[in-house]
Design a protein around this motif. Structure first.
Motif, mmCIF file in Angstrom:
data_model
loop_
_atom_site.group_PDB
_atom_site.id
_atom_site.type_symbol
_atom_site.label_atom_id
_atom_site.label_comp_id
_atom_site.label_asym_id
_atom_site.label_seq_id
_atom_site.Cartn_x
_atom_site.Cartn_y
_atom_site.Cartn_z
ATOM 1 N N THR A 128 0.845 -1.192 0.000
ATOM 2 C CA THR A 128 0.000 0.000 0.000
ATOM 3 C C THR A 128 0.876 1.236 0.000
ATOM 4 O OG1 THR A 128 -1.925 -1.025 1.016
ATOM 5 C CG2 THR A 128 -1.592 1.302 1.495
ATOM 6 N N GLY A 129 0.402 2.306 -0.625
ATOM 7 C CA GLY A 129 1.194 3.520 -0.707
ATOM 8 C C GLY A 129 1.439 4.156 0.636
ATOM 9 N N ILE A 130 0.365 4.577 1.320
ATOM 10 C CA ILE A 130 0.471 5.193 2.639
ATOM 11 C C ILE A 130 -0.405 4.409 3.600
ATOM 12 C CG2 ILE A 130 0.116 7.277 4.020
ATOM 13 C CD1 ILE A 130 0.421 8.907 1.447
ATOM 14 N N CYS A 131 0.169 3.900 4.691
ATOM 15 C CA CYS A 131 -0.575 3.213 5.740
ATOM 16 C C CYS A 131 -0.581 4.089 6.983
ATOM 17 C CB CYS A 131 0.073 1.881 6.081
ATOM 18 S SG CYS A 131 -0.030 0.647 4.785
ATOM 19 N N VAL A 132 -1.753 4.293 7.548
ATOM 20 C CA VAL A 132 -1.884 4.989 8.826
ATOM 21 C C VAL A 132 -2.418 3.964 9.810
ATOM 22 C CG1 VAL A 132 -2.835 6.982 10.037
ATOM 23 C CG2 VAL A 132 -2.420 7.115 7.564
ATOM 24 N N MET A 133 -1.583 3.558 10.766
ATOM 25 C CA MET A 133 -1.872 2.357 11.543
ATOM 26 C C MET A 133 -1.801 2.617 13.034
ATOM 27 S SD MET A 133 -2.284 0.284 8.970
ATOM 28 C CE MET A 133 -2.300 -1.336 9.701
ATOM 29 N N GLY A 134 -2.957 2.501 13.701
ATOM 30 C CA GLY A 134 -2.983 2.460 15.147
ATOM 31 C C GLY A 134 -3.080 1.020 15.622
ATOM 32 N N THR A 135 -3.472 0.851 16.873
ATOM 33 C CA THR A 135 -3.647 -0.473 17.455
ATOM 34 C C THR A 135 -4.973 -0.506 18.202
ATOM 35 O OG1 THR A 135 -2.654 0.019 19.616
ATOM 36 C CG2 THR A 135 -1.151 -0.578 17.812
ATOM 37 N N PRO A 136 -5.456 -1.688 18.572
ATOM 38 C CA PRO A 136 -6.690 -1.735 19.368
ATOM 39 C C PRO A 136 -6.561 -0.977 20.686
ATOM 40 C CG PRO A 136 -6.173 -3.899 18.485
ATOM 41 C CD PRO A 136 -4.991 -3.033 18.196
ATOM 42 N N GLU A 137 -5.355 -0.923 21.220
ATOM 43 C CA GLU A 137 -5.135 -0.233 22.490
ATOM 44 C C GLU A 137 -4.946 1.266 22.331
ATOM 45 O OE1 GLU A 137 -4.416 -4.353 22.484
ATOM 46 O OE2 GLU A 137 -3.216 -2.844 21.422
ATOM 47 N N GLN A 138 -4.435 1.715 21.180
ATOM 48 C CA GLN A 138 -4.120 3.126 21.008
ATOM 49 C C GLN A 138 -4.319 3.534 19.548
ATOM 50 O OE1 GLN A 138 -3.092 5.546 23.465
ATOM 51 N NE2 GLN A 138 -3.777 6.748 21.678
ATOM 52 N N SER A 139 -5.349 4.343 19.298
ATOM 53 C CA SER A 139 -5.565 4.828 17.935
ATOM 54 C C SER A 139 -4.513 5.879 17.576
ATOM 55 C CB SER A 139 -6.958 5.443 17.810
ATOM 56 O OG SER A 139 -7.076 6.589 18.655
ATOM 57 N N VAL A 140 -4.345 6.069 16.277
ATOM 58 C CA VAL A 140 -3.530 7.177 15.774
ATOM 59 C C VAL A 140 -4.480 8.318 15.444
ATOM 60 C CG1 VAL A 140 -1.934 7.954 13.989
ATOM 61 C CG2 VAL A 140 -1.784 5.628 14.858
ATOM 62 N N ASP A 141 -4.251 9.477 16.040
ATOM 63 C CA ASP A 141 -5.209 10.570 15.966
ATOM 64 C C ASP A 141 -4.685 11.742 15.151
ATOM 65 O OD1 ASP A 141 -6.575 8.949 17.689
ATOM 66 O OD2 ASP A 141 -6.178 10.148 19.480
ATOM 67 N N GLU A 142 -5.596 12.376 14.425
ATOM 68 C CA GLU A 142 -5.364 13.657 13.761
ATOM 69 C C GLU A 142 -4.215 13.631 12.756
ATOM 70 O OE1 GLU A 142 -6.030 17.246 16.204
ATOM 71 O OE2 GLU A 142 -6.128 15.842 17.885
ATOM 72 N N VAL A 143 -4.092 12.537 12.033
ATOM 73 C CA VAL A 143 -3.168 12.504 10.898
ATOM 74 C C VAL A 143 -3.818 13.229 9.726
ATOM 75 C CG1 VAL A 143 -2.017 11.013 9.213
ATOM 76 C CG2 VAL A 143 -2.026 10.402 11.648
ATOM 77 N N LYS A 144 -3.046 14.060 9.040
ATOM 78 C CA LYS A 144 -3.537 14.795 7.878
ATOM 79 C C LYS A 144 -2.671 14.456 6.680
ATOM 80 C CE LYS A 144 -5.290 18.735 10.566
ATOM 81 N NZ LYS A 144 -5.051 18.138 11.892
ATOM 82 N N ILE A 145 -3.322 14.056 5.585
ATOM 83 C CA ILE A 145 -2.629 13.767 4.322
ATOM 84 C C ILE A 145 -3.199 14.715 3.288
ATOM 85 C CG2 ILE A 145 -2.092 12.032 2.580
ATOM 86 C CD1 ILE A 145 -2.599 9.904 4.751
ATOM 87 N N ARG A 146 -2.341 15.509 2.648
ATOM 88 C CA ARG A 146 -2.786 16.607 1.802
ATOM 89 C C ARG A 146 -2.021 16.662 0.479
ATOM 90 N NH1 ARG A 146 -5.920 16.984 5.482
ATOM 91 N NH2 ARG A 146 -6.449 18.783 6.783
ATOM 92 N N SER A 147 -2.737 16.919 -0.608
ATOM 93 C CA SER A 147 -2.170 17.435 -1.859
ATOM 94 C C SER A 147 -0.989 16.618 -2.372
ATOM 95 C CB SER A 147 -1.736 18.897 -1.660
ATOM 96 O OG SER A 147 -2.848 19.706 -1.349
ATOM 97 N N LEU A 148 -1.231 15.340 -2.629
ATOM 98 C CA LEU A 148 -0.231 14.495 -3.263
ATOM 99 C C LEU A 148 -0.939 13.380 -4.022
ATOM 100 C CD1 LEU A 148 -0.239 11.826 -1.222
ATOM 101 C CD2 LEU A 148 1.240 13.282 0.141
ATOM 102 N N ALA A 149 -0.167 12.581 -4.743
ATOM 103 C CA ALA A 149 -0.725 11.483 -5.533
ATOM 104 C C ALA A 149 -0.101 10.166 -5.107
ATOM 105 C CB ALA A 149 -0.503 11.714 -7.026
ATOM 106 N N VAL A 150 -0.910 9.110 -5.080
ATOM 107 C CA VAL A 150 -0.426 7.746 -4.849
ATOM 108 C C VAL A 150 -0.932 6.897 -6.010
ATOM 109 C CG1 VAL A 150 -0.093 7.789 -2.364
ATOM 110 C CG2 VAL A 150 -2.376 7.432 -3.258
#
Length: 382
Positions: A128-150
């Protein structure tokens, strides 16, 4: 689709993209910069939570894994992430991706890590191009992906799991082997102003989980807004989720426009709004599989959904001979789930075949009100 229609579509896409700033550079530089020849992943690894990573114009051949709060932004279509030229063999073979719509238990997720190290392996295996990965115990919050191509990944352009308030805006995700932009096990995501085209499955895909069956996830108000979705198997699929909106999108040239999919699990899928979308001529042909018939000429399908409002959409020229074909269809679920208490109101539904409106199955409480249409099954709903 005629050449004239294709040119018109491309003009609409360009205008929408320009108006939403797809090609515009970031207004101000902050945090870290990545230049062609540098590694985006190295910058992500070195970033502190809250940092902004600006990826300069160029082509970057890598997978990117994000497990912390940050902003990743580029310069629109001139910042491109493509598959690595060479990749190390994964630790274990990747299972096949789950088909869209009514995929069942046992389908493999692109990644469901127990820790960041496991996430890195899963992301690599998923290609996969971009993976944003948290866990069941701790989410990943407020990630911003802007203005690009995959582009051109074997699985997905962007994949997210266990996230909260993920924002994907002004991204071009194209020619990926499964989903263009996808999210599971997550809440309050915003997907706005993107172009998802020519992906093998859905352009945008939101689900409770792709790994197993289960009741619908409350997305707490996820937003899919003002995206251009074309050339995919399905433009937008929302599967086993609740409480989100699909508004103001352009969907054309896909096999199907919008699929709302539930099952017999509790809570049921639904409690969402599908409003003010243009869903025209989704007449590409996609061969069926063990869970779905062929898909062609599909506007909006609800199957196993409840308390969903479909209002103010323009749905025209969706033509096919599949059991799913037509303008707006309440479809009988393969797993026995019914459509209940949905409202189909004030839509312009014209020139769809075999019917503009269709209500199948044994669901109750569904209302068709004030739609402008020519044909319906059963008759009398227009």
């Amino acid at each position: 689709m005629t050449n004239r229609q294709i040119k018109s579509l491309m003009c609409i896409a360009v205008v929408m993209a320009a108006g939403l700033g797809v090609a515009a550079p970031p207004a101000a530089a902050a945090g870290r910069r990545v230049h062609p020849g540098d590694s985006i992943q190295d910058a992500v690894n070195a970033a502190r939570p809250g940092d902004i990573i600006t990826v300069m114009p160029g082509t970057y051949y890598e997978n990117v894994l994000i497990t912390k709060r940050l902003t990743l932004r580029g310069f629109g279509a001139s910042t491109v992430i493509r598959p690595p030229v060479t990749q190390a063999a994964p630790a274990a073979p990747a299972a096949p991706a789950a088909p869209d719509a009514q995929a069942g238990a046992g389908a493999a997720a692109p990644g469901a890590p127990a820790a960041p190290a496991r996430a890195a392996t899963a992301c690599s295996q998923a290609d996969t191009g971009i993976c944003v990965m948290g866990t069941p115990e701790q989410s990943v919050d407020e990630v911003k992906i802007r203005s690009l191509a995959v582009s051109g990944f074997k699985r997905n352009g962007i994949w997210a799991s266990y996230t909260d308030r993920l924002s994907v805006e002004r991204v071009i995700s194209e020619k990926n082997g499964t989903w263009g932009i996808a999210q599971e096990r997550s809440t309050r995501g915003v997907f706005r102003g993107n172009i998802a085209r020519d992906n093998t499955e859905s352009g945008i895909f939101i689900a409770n989980t792709v790994a197993r069956e289960g009741g619908a996830t409350d997305t707490l108000g996820a937003i899919i807004r003002r995206n251009v979705l074309t050339g995919n198997r399905i433009g937008v699929t929302v599967r086993r989720v609740r409480n989100l909106s699909v508004t103001g999108n352009l969907l054309t040239g896909n096999c199907g426009g919008v699929f709302v999919v539930g099952d017999e699990g509790e809570p049921g899928a639904g409690a969402m709004t599908i409003r003010n979308n243009r869903i025209h001529e989704n007449n590409k042909f996609c061969k069926g599989n063990s869970r779905l018939p062929d898909i062609q000429g599909v506007g909006i399908v609800l199957t196993g959904a409840e308390e969903t409002v479909v209002r103010g959409n323009s749905i025209r020229g969706n033509v096919g001979a599949s059991p799913l074909s037509g303008g707006i269809l309440l479809f009988k679920s393969f797993v026995g789930a019914t459509n209940t208490d949905n409202v189909i109101q004030d839509n312009v539904v014209r020139d769809n075949q075999p019917a503009d409106l269709a209500n199948q199955g044994t669901g109750t409480g569904n209302r068709f009100v004030g739609n402008r249409c020519g044909t319906s099954v059963p008759a009398g709903m227009c």
